[in-house]
Design a protein around this motif. Structure first.
Motif, PDB file in Angstrom:
ATOM      1  N   VAL A  91       0.968  -1.063  -0.105  1.00  0.00           N
ATOM      2  CA  VAL A  91      -0.051  -0.121   0.073  1.00  0.00           C
ATOM      3  C   VAL A  91       0.859   1.388   0.044  1.00  0.00           C
ATOM      4  CG1 VAL A  91      -1.589   1.315   1.189  1.00  0.00           C
ATOM      5  CG2 VAL A  91      -1.970  -1.228   1.294  1.00  0.00           C
ATOM      6  N   VAL A  92       0.541   2.167  -1.023  1.00  0.00           N
ATOM      7  CA  VAL A  92       1.153   3.416  -0.908  1.00  0.00           C
ATOM      8  C   VAL A  92       0.166   4.787  -0.719  1.00  0.00           C
ATOM      9  CG1 VAL A  92       2.671   5.109  -2.171  1.00  0.00           C
ATOM     10  CG2 VAL A  92       3.022   2.405  -2.582  1.00  0.00           C
ATOM     11  N   SER A  93       0.178   5.360   0.058  1.00  0.00           N
ATOM     12  CA  SER A  93      -0.626   6.551   0.406  1.00  0.00           C
ATOM     13  C   SER A  93      -0.113   7.889   0.122  1.00  0.00           C
ATOM     14  CB  SER A  93      -1.165   6.252   1.873  1.00  0.00           C
ATOM     15  OG  SER A  93      -2.231   7.127   2.246  1.00  0.00           O
ATOM     16  N   GLY A  94      -0.834   8.761  -0.546  1.00  0.00           N
ATOM     17  CA  GLY A  94      -0.297  10.050  -0.877  1.00  0.00           C
ATOM     18  C   GLY A  94      -0.765  10.606  -2.238  1.00  0.00           C
ATOM     19  N   ILE A  95      -0.131  11.505  -2.756  1.00  0.00           N
ATOM     20  CA  ILE A  95       0.814  12.353  -1.997  1.00  0.00           C
ATOM     21  C   ILE A  95      -0.178  13.414  -1.166  1.00  0.00           C
ATOM     22  CG2 ILE A  95       2.807  14.229  -2.458  1.00  0.00           C
ATOM     23  CD1 ILE A  95       3.175  12.902  -5.100  1.00  0.00           C
ATOM     24  N   ASN A  96       0.201  13.484  -0.063  1.00  0.00           N
ATOM     25  CA  ASN A  96      -0.510  14.739   0.897  1.00  0.00           C
ATOM     26  C   ASN A  96       0.126  15.943   0.835  1.00  0.00           C
ATOM     27  OD1 ASN A  96      -2.547  14.815   3.145  1.00  0.00           O
ATOM     28  ND2 ASN A  96      -0.631  15.934   4.176  1.00  0.00           N
ATOM     29  N   PRO A  97      -0.723  16.834   0.788  1.00  0.00           N
ATOM     30  CA  PRO A  97      -0.095  18.249   0.594  1.00  0.00           C
ATOM     31  C   PRO A  97       0.122  18.904   1.884  1.00  0.00           C
ATOM     32  CG  PRO A  97      -2.336  18.525   0.001  1.00  0.00           C
ATOM     33  CD  PRO A  97      -2.145  17.127   0.194  1.00  0.00           C
ATOM     34  N   GLY A  98       1.362  18.858   2.525  1.00  0.00           N
ATOM     35  CA  GLY A  98       1.417  19.124   3.792  1.00  0.00           C
ATOM     36  C   GLY A  98       2.217  18.072   4.569  1.00  0.00           C
ATOM     37  N   ALA A  99       3.389  18.212   4.937  1.00  0.00           N
ATOM     38  CA  ALA A  99       4.271  17.173   5.628  1.00  0.00           C
ATOM     39  C   ALA A  99       3.587  16.598   6.939  1.00  0.00           C
ATOM     40  CB  ALA A  99       5.373  17.767   6.185  1.00  0.00           C
ATOM     41  N   ASN A 100       3.560  15.316   6.999  1.00  0.00           N
ATOM     42  CA  ASN A 100       3.069  14.434   8.096  1.00  0.00           C
ATOM     43  C   ASN A 100       4.603  14.052   9.042  1.00  0.00           C
ATOM     44  OD1 ASN A 100       0.270  14.152   8.030  1.00  0.00           O
ATOM     45  ND2 ASN A 100       0.482  13.478   6.106  1.00  0.00           N
ATOM     46  N   THR A 101       4.838  14.847   9.764  1.00  0.00           N
ATOM     47  CA  THR A 101       5.864  14.789  10.643  1.00  0.00           C
ATOM     48  C   THR A 101       5.496  14.819  12.217  1.00  0.00           C
ATOM     49  OG1 THR A 101       6.429  16.934  10.509  1.00  0.00           O
ATOM     50  CG2 THR A 101       7.610  15.329   8.908  1.00  0.00           C
ATOM     51  N   GLY A 102       6.327  14.513  13.002  1.00  0.00           N
ATOM     52  CA  GLY A 102       6.015  14.632  14.423  1.00  0.00           C
ATOM     53  C   GLY A 102       4.761  14.250  14.849  1.00  0.00           C
ATOM     54  N   ARG A 103       4.166  14.884  15.733  1.00  0.00           N
ATOM     55  CA  ARG A 103       2.857  14.519  16.264  1.00  0.00           C
ATOM     56  C   ARG A 103       1.760  14.451  15.334  1.00  0.00           C
ATOM     57  NH1 ARG A 103       2.479  18.304  21.496  1.00  0.00           N
ATOM     58  NH2 ARG A 103       1.981  19.761  19.991  1.00  0.00           N
ATOM     59  N   ALA A 104       2.032  15.070  13.947  1.00  0.00           N
ATOM     60  CA  ALA A 104       0.829  15.079  12.900  1.00  0.00           C
ATOM     61  C   ALA A 104       0.727  13.617  12.521  1.00  0.00           C
ATOM     62  CB  ALA A 104       1.418  15.891  11.929  1.00  0.00           C
ATOM     63  N   VAL A 136       6.297  23.533   8.062  1.00  0.00           N
ATOM     64  CA  VAL A 136       6.460  22.402   7.503  1.00  0.00           C
ATOM     65  C   VAL A 136       5.230  21.427   7.674  1.00  0.00           C
ATOM     66  CG1 VAL A 136       7.550  21.145   9.233  1.00  0.00           C
ATOM     67  CG2 VAL A 136       8.149  20.572   7.083  1.00  0.00           C
ATOM     68  N   GLU A 137       4.513  21.435   8.561  1.00  0.00           N
ATOM     69  CA  GLU A 137       3.371  20.602   8.669  1.00  0.00           C
ATOM     70  C   GLU A 137       2.148  21.415   8.681  1.00  0.00           C
ATOM     71  OE1 GLU A 137       4.894  17.921  12.584  1.00  0.00           O
ATOM     72  OE2 GLU A 137       3.253  19.134  12.827  1.00  0.00           O
ATOM     73  N   GLY A 138       0.975  20.594   8.284  1.00  0.00           N
ATOM     74  CA  GLY A 138      -0.295  21.125   8.201  1.00  0.00           C
ATOM     75  C   GLY A 138      -0.863  21.091   7.041  1.00  0.00           C
ATOM     76  N   GLN A 139      -2.073  20.780   6.785  1.00  0.00           N
ATOM     77  CA  GLN A 139      -2.889  20.514   5.438  1.00  0.00           C
ATOM     78  C   GLN A 139      -2.992  21.887   4.786  1.00  0.00           C
ATOM     79  OE1 GLN A 139      -3.792  17.586   4.686  1.00  0.00           O
ATOM     80  NE2 GLN A 139      -4.609  17.920   2.621  1.00  0.00           N
ATOM     81  N   GLY A 140      -2.568  21.636   3.309  1.00  0.00           N
ATOM     82  CA  GLY A 140      -2.293  22.819   2.389  1.00  0.00           C
ATOM     83  C   GLY A 140      -3.858  23.240   1.814  1.00  0.00           C
ATOM     84  N   TRP A 141      -4.098  24.339   2.258  1.00  0.00           N
ATOM     85  CA  TRP A 141      -5.410  24.932   1.614  1.00  0.00           C
ATOM     86  C   TRP A 141      -5.402  24.861  -0.032  1.00  0.00           C
ATOM     87  CZ3 TRP A 141      -4.016  28.472   5.699  1.00  0.00           C
ATOM     88  CH2 TRP A 141      -4.930  28.193   7.138  1.00  0.00           C
ATOM     89  N   GLU A 194      14.244  10.991  13.372  1.00  0.00           N
ATOM     90  CA  GLU A 194      13.675  10.910  14.332  1.00  0.00           C
ATOM     91  C   GLU A 194      12.137  11.323  14.306  1.00  0.00           C
ATOM     92  OE1 GLU A 194      15.471  12.588  17.718  1.00  0.00           O
ATOM     93  OE2 GLU A 194      17.501  11.615  17.507  1.00  0.00           O
ATOM     94  N   VAL A 195      11.068  10.774  14.671  1.00  0.00           N
ATOM     95  CA  VAL A 195       9.665  11.419  14.740  1.00  0.00           C
ATOM     96  C   VAL A 195       9.918  12.358  15.986  1.00  0.00           C
ATOM     97  CG1 VAL A 195       7.397  10.993  15.073  1.00  0.00           C
ATOM     98  CG2 VAL A 195       8.809   9.272  14.068  1.00  0.00           C
ATOM     99  N   GLY A 196       9.585  13.649  15.470  1.00  0.00           N
ATOM    100  CA  GLY A 196       9.929  14.901  16.593  1.00  0.00           C
ATOM    101  C   GLY A 196       8.577  15.066  17.267  1.00  0.00           C
TER     102      GLY A 196
END
Length: 273
Positions: A91-104, A136-141, A194-196
């Motif tokens: 399974v490949v999921s994406g491409i998401n507009p907005g990084a999915n890092t750390g707590r995201a 760097v994180e956050g869903q792009g409008w 590392e996961v931030g």
């Protein structure tokens, strides 16, 4: 190798289409994606007895087979695991507009689909790309993603996926890829990150605001703090520095040796232990 491609932005997302077309050069691709936006749903399947999910055949240029599901991305993967769309190997999921890092990653539908794959015995790849304008994180409008360099993230994802196929890990895991929004020729570095633990921009307040004309009904006014510079060894910091970030996510496991005496005492009292 039969590859299921999904996302959390919906079947009409350009990032999904670019990724799926590129992956047709790697394996046999079937797209199974939500029929609408499901960002932030994590690995949720939804209330199936109320949703009564529907599946519809779709068309995406350059992709041999595509379906939409009236539910979140994890549900797309869940149905695929039971053979609704033929045998699936990855399974490949994406491409998401907005990084999915750390707590995201806890809340990301993009990552949630890959986690659901891993829970079902398949390796999963999550692919996200940073968006200029909100850290760097956050869903792009919509207005923020007009200049997304989808081809860059698709190329990185395809090469990583091809390498993964050559040596599929056992037990399966999730490869979380985050790519800067730049041309491929501008990427000169990558790192195992590392996961931030620190978000690049935290919500600073959430306030209930009465909704005019409605009794005891409110909207929520949200404000955001200033951006924070992230350590480069973290996934978010790596992407901010213009690097490709690779993180490997394993299943949730018990923490051996962890105990809270007060809880132990309460349960001993209930059970006579």
């Amino acid at each position: 190798m039969r590859i299921l491609v999904t996302n959390d932005d919906g079947i009409d997302s350009l990032g999904l289409h670019v990724l799926a077309r590129r992956l047709t050069e790697v394996g046999d691709v079937v797209v199974v994606a939500p029929d609408r936006e499901y960002s932030g749903f994590g690995a949720a399947l939804g209330t199936l007895h109320l949703m009564q999910p529907e599946v519809q055949r779709e068309h995406i240029d350059g992709v041999p087979e595509a379906w939409s599901v009236s539910g979140p991305p994890a549900l797309c993967v869940y149905f695929a695991r039971f053979g609704c769309f033929g045998d699936i190997d990855l399974v490949v999921s994406g491409i998401n507009p907005g990084a999915n890092t750390g707590r995201a990653i806890y809340h990301s539908g993009t990552v949630g689909a890959a986690i659901t794959a891993r829970n079902g015995g398949l390796n999963g790849v999550a692919v996200s790309q940073s968006v200029v304008g909100f850290g760097v994180e956050g869903q792009g409008w919509d207005e923020m993603i007009q200049d997304q360099r989808w081809d860059t993230a698709a190329e990185v994802a395809a090469r990583v996926t091809e390498a993964l196929i050559d040596d599929l890990p056992e037990p399966p895991l999730v490869v979380n890829i985050n790519v800067p929004n730049v041309g491929l020729e501008e990427i000169t570095a990558w790192r195992h990150a590392e996961v931030g633990a620190i978000p690049p921009r935290s919500m600073s307040s959430a306030t209930l605001v009465p909704r005019e004309g409605y009794e005891e009904t409110f909207t929520v006014a949200m404000e955001w703090g200033d951006p924070v510079e992230l350590p480069i060894e973290t996934d978010g910091g790596s992407v901010e520095a213009g690097e490709v970030s690779i993180s490997y996510l394993s299943r949730i496991v018990h923490e051996p040796g962890s105990t809270i005496p007060a809880i132990d005492g309460v349960l001993d009292g209930l059970t006579g232990g």
